[in-house]
Design a protein around this motif. Structure first.
Motif, PDB file in Angstrom:
ATOM      1  N   ALA A 348       0.836  -1.208   0.000  1.00  0.00           N
ATOM      2  CA  ALA A 348       0.000   0.000   0.000  1.00  0.00           C
ATOM      3  C   ALA A 348       0.868   1.254   0.000  1.00  0.00           C
ATOM      4  CB  ALA A 348      -0.929  -0.009   1.209  1.00  0.00           C
ATOM      5  N   GLN A 349       1.934   1.265   0.813  1.00  0.00           N
ATOM      6  CA  GLN A 349       2.821   2.429   0.849  1.00  0.00           C
ATOM      7  C   GLN A 349       3.525   2.625  -0.495  1.00  0.00           C
ATOM      8  OE1 GLN A 349       5.437   1.496   4.105  1.00  0.00           O
ATOM      9  NE2 GLN A 349       3.837   1.790   5.690  1.00  0.00           N
ATOM     10  N   ARG A 350       3.985   1.514  -1.077  1.00  0.00           N
ATOM     11  CA  ARG A 350       4.694   1.614  -2.358  1.00  0.00           C
ATOM     12  C   ARG A 350       3.767   2.100  -3.469  1.00  0.00           C
ATOM     13  NH1 ARG A 350       7.639  -3.753  -3.748  1.00  0.00           N
ATOM     14  NH2 ARG A 350       8.532  -3.194  -1.719  1.00  0.00           N
ATOM     15  N   GLU A 351       2.529   1.606  -3.516  1.00  0.00           N
ATOM     16  CA  GLU A 351       1.590   2.032  -4.554  1.00  0.00           C
ATOM     17  C   GLU A 351       1.229   3.498  -4.400  1.00  0.00           C
ATOM     18  OE1 GLU A 351      -2.875   0.719  -5.637  1.00  0.00           O
ATOM     19  OE2 GLU A 351      -1.332  -0.814  -5.921  1.00  0.00           O
ATOM     20  N   THR A 352       1.084   3.962  -3.128  1.00  0.00           N
ATOM     21  CA  THR A 352       0.798   5.382  -2.893  1.00  0.00           C
ATOM     22  C   THR A 352       1.933   6.246  -3.429  1.00  0.00           C
ATOM     23  OG1 THR A 352      -0.505   4.838  -0.938  1.00  0.00           O
ATOM     24  CG2 THR A 352       0.290   7.104  -1.134  1.00  0.00           C
ATOM     25  N   ARG A 353       3.168   5.830  -3.183  1.00  0.00           N
ATOM     26  CA  ARG A 353       4.312   6.598  -3.690  1.00  0.00           C
ATOM     27  C   ARG A 353       4.356   6.596  -5.211  1.00  0.00           C
ATOM     28  NH1 ARG A 353       7.054   3.940   0.601  1.00  0.00           N
ATOM     29  NH2 ARG A 353       8.018   2.489  -0.865  1.00  0.00           N
ATOM     30  N   ILE A 354       4.028   5.459  -5.814  1.00  0.00           N
ATOM     31  CA  ILE A 354       4.036   5.379  -7.285  1.00  0.00           C
ATOM     32  C   ILE A 354       3.001   6.319  -7.880  1.00  0.00           C
ATOM     33  CG2 ILE A 354       3.519   3.857  -9.235  1.00  0.00           C
ATOM     34  CD1 ILE A 354       4.764   1.571  -7.650  1.00  0.00           C
ATOM     35  N   VAL A 355       1.794   6.342  -7.284  1.00  0.00           N
ATOM     36  CA  VAL A 355       0.740   7.228  -7.790  1.00  0.00           C
ATOM     37  C   VAL A 355       1.146   8.690  -7.650  1.00  0.00           C
ATOM     38  CG1 VAL A 355      -1.631   7.999  -7.417  1.00  0.00           C
ATOM     39  CG2 VAL A 355      -1.100   5.563  -7.396  1.00  0.00           C
ATOM     40  N   GLU A 356       1.743   9.039  -6.511  1.00  0.00           N
ATOM     41  CA  GLU A 356       2.177  10.419  -6.301  1.00  0.00           C
ATOM     42  C   GLU A 356       3.251  10.818  -7.308  1.00  0.00           C
ATOM     43  OE1 GLU A 356       3.449  10.429  -2.282  1.00  0.00           O
ATOM     44  OE2 GLU A 356       1.401  10.593  -1.436  1.00  0.00           O
ATOM     45  N   LEU A 357       4.206   9.907  -7.536  1.00  0.00           N
ATOM     46  CA  LEU A 357       5.269  10.214  -8.499  1.00  0.00           C
ATOM     47  C   LEU A 357       4.726  10.354  -9.919  1.00  0.00           C
ATOM     48  CD1 LEU A 357       8.116   7.862  -7.212  1.00  0.00           C
ATOM     49  CD2 LEU A 357       8.030  10.358  -7.078  1.00  0.00           C
ATOM     50  N   ALA A 358       3.777   9.483 -10.285  1.00  0.00           N
ATOM     51  CA  ALA A 358       3.201   9.561 -11.629  1.00  0.00           C
ATOM     52  C   ALA A 358       2.428  10.862 -11.816  1.00  0.00           C
ATOM     53  CB  ALA A 358       2.284   8.361 -11.868  1.00  0.00           C
ATOM     54  N   THR A 359       1.680  11.274 -10.782  1.00  0.00           N
ATOM     55  CA  THR A 359       0.927  12.533 -10.861  1.00  0.00           C
ATOM     56  C   THR A 359       1.869  13.717 -10.986  1.00  0.00           C
ATOM     57  OG1 THR A 359      -0.842  11.565  -9.528  1.00  0.00           O
ATOM     58  CG2 THR A 359      -0.790  13.960  -9.716  1.00  0.00           C
ATOM     59  N   ARG A 360       2.927  13.681 -10.188  1.00  0.00           N
ATOM     60  CA  ARG A 360       3.885  14.786 -10.230  1.00  0.00           C
ATOM     61  C   ARG A 360       4.597  14.836 -11.579  1.00  0.00           C
ATOM     62  NH1 ARG A 360       7.753  14.233  -5.422  1.00  0.00           N
ATOM     63  NH2 ARG A 360       5.693  14.140  -4.434  1.00  0.00           N
ATOM     64  N   GLU A 361       4.949  13.689 -12.114  1.00  0.00           N
ATOM     65  CA  GLU A 361       5.613  13.651 -13.423  1.00  0.00           C
ATOM     66  C   GLU A 361       4.713  14.191 -14.520  1.00  0.00           C
ATOM     67  OE1 GLU A 361       7.713  10.385 -16.432  1.00  0.00           O
ATOM     68  OE2 GLU A 361       6.986   9.798 -14.458  1.00  0.00           O
ATOM     69  N   ALA A 362       3.403  13.824 -14.467  1.00  0.00           N
ATOM     70  CA  ALA A 362       2.462  14.329 -15.468  1.00  0.00           C
ATOM     71  C   ALA A 362       2.335  15.847 -15.366  1.00  0.00           C
ATOM     72  CB  ALA A 362       1.094  13.667 -15.284  1.00  0.00           C
ATOM     73  N   GLN A 363       2.322  16.380 -14.141  1.00  0.00           N
ATOM     74  CA  GLN A 363       2.227  17.833 -13.967  1.00  0.00           C
ATOM     75  C   GLN A 363       3.476  18.535 -14.500  1.00  0.00           C
ATOM     76  OE1 GLN A 363       1.580  18.105  -9.759  1.00  0.00           O
ATOM     77  NE2 GLN A 363      -0.651  17.768  -9.918  1.00  0.00           N
ATOM     78  N   ILE A 364       4.627  17.954 -14.215  1.00  0.00           N
ATOM     79  CA  ILE A 364       5.880  18.567 -14.689  1.00  0.00           C
ATOM     80  C   ILE A 364       5.939  18.542 -16.215  1.00  0.00           C
ATOM     81  CG2 ILE A 364       8.380  18.274 -14.728  1.00  0.00           C
ATOM     82  CD1 ILE A 364       8.191  17.242 -11.846  1.00  0.00           C
ATOM     83  N   LEU A 365       5.512  17.411 -16.809  1.00  0.00           N
ATOM     84  CA  LEU A 365       5.532  17.303 -18.264  1.00  0.00           C
ATOM     85  C   LEU A 365       4.588  18.318 -18.905  1.00  0.00           C
ATOM     86  CD1 LEU A 365       6.712  15.666 -20.602  1.00  0.00           C
ATOM     87  CD2 LEU A 365       4.734  14.152 -20.442  1.00  0.00           C
ATOM     88  N   ASP A 366       3.412  18.515 -18.295  1.00  0.00           N
ATOM     89  CA  ASP A 366       2.469  19.496 -18.835  1.00  0.00           C
ATOM     90  C   ASP A 366       3.031  20.908 -18.718  1.00  0.00           C
ATOM     91  OD1 ASP A 366      -0.383  19.953 -19.812  1.00  0.00           O
ATOM     92  OD2 ASP A 366      -0.289  21.298 -18.082  1.00  0.00           O
TER      93      ASP A 366
END
Length: 550
Positions: A348-366
């Protein structure tokens, strides 16, 4: 390890689950793979045969319709008078009007000796189309005939109708364009993927009309040009793009070879059987659940904690990481339960971190590709798309045009009313610019300040000129910002590939030169000169006459 015996509880549970799972899996595999695949292939062949007949019937109906239109024109008294007197302007006018009325691509009138006399306005090339002329000469003097012919790279369905007055006086020839929209319509009626292919001068098959997308169309061409390509029915592609293809020849003028190809997806046909297989798997799970209940009654003390642990693992697999209820079990199973809880928390902790990183990466790319003020793509995204589109243009020989726009009098508004009003004006300009994007591949970006750029794949500078004129007219309208209305206007520079440049840097430079020429001369917009006609002592741009005279 002790040998497993059937007279023990563990042996009975093992034998039951093993036999049930084996039967269920073998049954599912046999039904879904063997029977389903066989039925799907047979059904596809029958559907393709039907689809081919439907397409041929539609082409025949279209032939009848065009022949009827030609007979109506042949019976017209005024047209006959013009034909007998060889009044070519009147004949051309009649051909233009009648071809528009019956939605034909062109019409041609041949005399009694099968020599072309006149064509509709935009079909003068037909007078020199040797294969079509040879075909006309080979027709009988009375009746009707149909064929296929390529004119200026476009495939046409050609219908010839004899004119009797009362003897044979000539022939009316009608050409109906067979292109992608027609293929879309025929494919929708037949319920299949439909293509028309022809053999080009290099003895390679090419697609001239199809309802296929770009990738399936390329796969079809590659398959047809294989040395061992079959002429009747063939499987094309690999999962999940397997297609059953049926080919058939069509009548064409001498020297031309045209075939129709009808395709259907095997993977789509197997989809219902895949759903059946999934349902069978659920039935298998239900059987396993019943077997579990029975075994639970036999060995309650052993199976109950194991089922609870299996439920926890299943919820983890589904993404449910909520804490499970405590399990009362022997020490060995309790250790397994604690290990499972630890695994659940860490997943659960690892998946939460993955989701946060993916969201942040999408924001940075945009943020990297988007202008924060107007919401338009920025210079980085524009340059990337320009490089990609140029590669396609140079490979396929298609046109491409870019337009650079610099706003007029924007600095005056910004200096006199402040940056806040200037920013609001840029946002309003961006909204108007978006409204002039006509295709999904078109792009408008803000390069910086009050400078914008348009990327128009498949457009020549001349055809893009209409968009540019409409854009300038739109920018000339006042912009209401708060209590004020601002009139700014703009200057445009247009450059096309490959004439004005074959790389992004050259193309941007030529468009920039044209834009500042238009701004300096106050003519609204200017085109960059083609590189092969430009000389050092000549201007690198040419003004737009209609705007230069305003």
């Amino acid at each position: 390890m002790r040998r497993l015996k059937l007279d023990t509880l563990s042996g009975r549970i093992f034998a039951f689950f093993f036999a049930l799972m084996l039967v269920a899996q073998l049954g599912s595999i046999w039904i879904s793979s063997t029977l389903g695949d066989s039925i799907a292939r047979q059904t596809l062949r029958e559907e393709l045969d039907t689809a081919e007949r439907v397409v041929r019937q539609q082409l025949a109906q279209n032939t009848d319709y065009l022949a009827l239109g030609a007979r109506v024109l042949a019976a017209d008294y005024g047209f006959r008078e013009a034909m007998m007197s060889r009044d070519v302007p009147t004949i051309v006018s009649a051909l233009d009007n009648h071809s528009a009325r019956i939605d034909a691509g062109w019409m041609l009138l041949a005399d009694a000796h099968a020599m072309p006399l006149a064509t509709s306005s935009r079909a003068a090339a037909l007078l020199r189309h040797e294969p079509l002329v040879r075909w006309l000469r080979g027709l009988p003097s009375h009746g009707e005939a149909t064929t296929l012919a390529s004119v200026d790279g476009t495939l046409y369905q050609v219908i010839a109708v004899s004119i009797a007055a009362p003897r044979h006086a000539g022939t009316i020839v009608v050409g109906f364009r067979l292109d992608d929209p027609v293929a879309q319509e025929l494919g929708a009626i037949a319920g299949a993927r439909f293509s028309l292919v022809r053999m080009n001068a290099r003895q390679h098959w090419e697609v001239v009309a199809s309802n296929l997308d770009t990738q399936p169309r390329r796969l079809l061409v590659d398959a047809l040009n294989q040395p061992d390509a079959r002429q009747d029915t063939a499987w094309l592609g690999q999962p999940p793009h397997r297609m059953l293809s049926v080919r058939g020849p069509l009548d064409a003028v001498p020297g031309h070879r045209v075939e129709l190809v009808v395709q259907k997806s095997l993977d789509d046909a197997l989809a219902p059987f895949a759903a059946l297989r999934d349902r069978l798997l659920w039935v298998t799970l239900a059987g396993l659940a019943l077997a579990g209940l029975f075994s639970f009654r036999i060995a309650r003390g052993v199976t109950r904690p194991l089922v609870a642990l299996a439920d926890t693992a299943d919820r983890i697999a589904r993404g449910d990481y909520s804490r499970s209820r405590g399990i009362h079990a022997p020490r060995e199973i309790a250790v397994l339960s604690r290990a499972l809880d630890t695994m659940r928390e860490r997943i659960a902790q690892r998946e939460t971190r993955i989701v946060e990183l993916a969201t942040r990466e999408a924001q940075i790319l945009d943020m990297a590709y988007r202008d924060s003020l107007t919401g338009l793509p920025n210079r980085a995204l524009f340059n990337e798309r320009l490089e990609q589109s140029l590669a396609v243009t140079l490979r396929a020989g298609a046109p491409l045009t870019i337009m650079l726009l610099d706003l007029d009098r924007f600095k005056e508004v910004n200096d006199s009313h402040g940056h806040l009003v200037g920013d609001q004006l840029l946002v309003a300009v961006a909204q108007r610019l978006r409204a002039h994007l006509q295709r999904g591949s078109d792009l408008v970006a803000r390069l910086g300040g009050d400078e914008f750029a348009f990327l128009l794949p498949t457009e020549t500078p001349e055809s893009a000129g209409r968009t540019a004129r409409a854009l300038l007219d739109d920018l000339a309208r006042p912009f209401p910002i708060g209590d004020h209305e601002f009139e700014i206007g703009g200057s445009l520079g247009l450059a096309g590939a490959p004439d004005s440049g074959r790389d992004a840097q050259t193309l941007m430079h030529e468009a920039d030169v044209a834009m500042y020429y238009a701004k300096r001369m106050r003519i609204g917009m200017a085109f960059a000169q083609p590189a092969d006609v430009r000389a050092p002592e000549r201007e690198a741009v040419r003004p737009v006459p209609s705007l230069a005279n305003q």
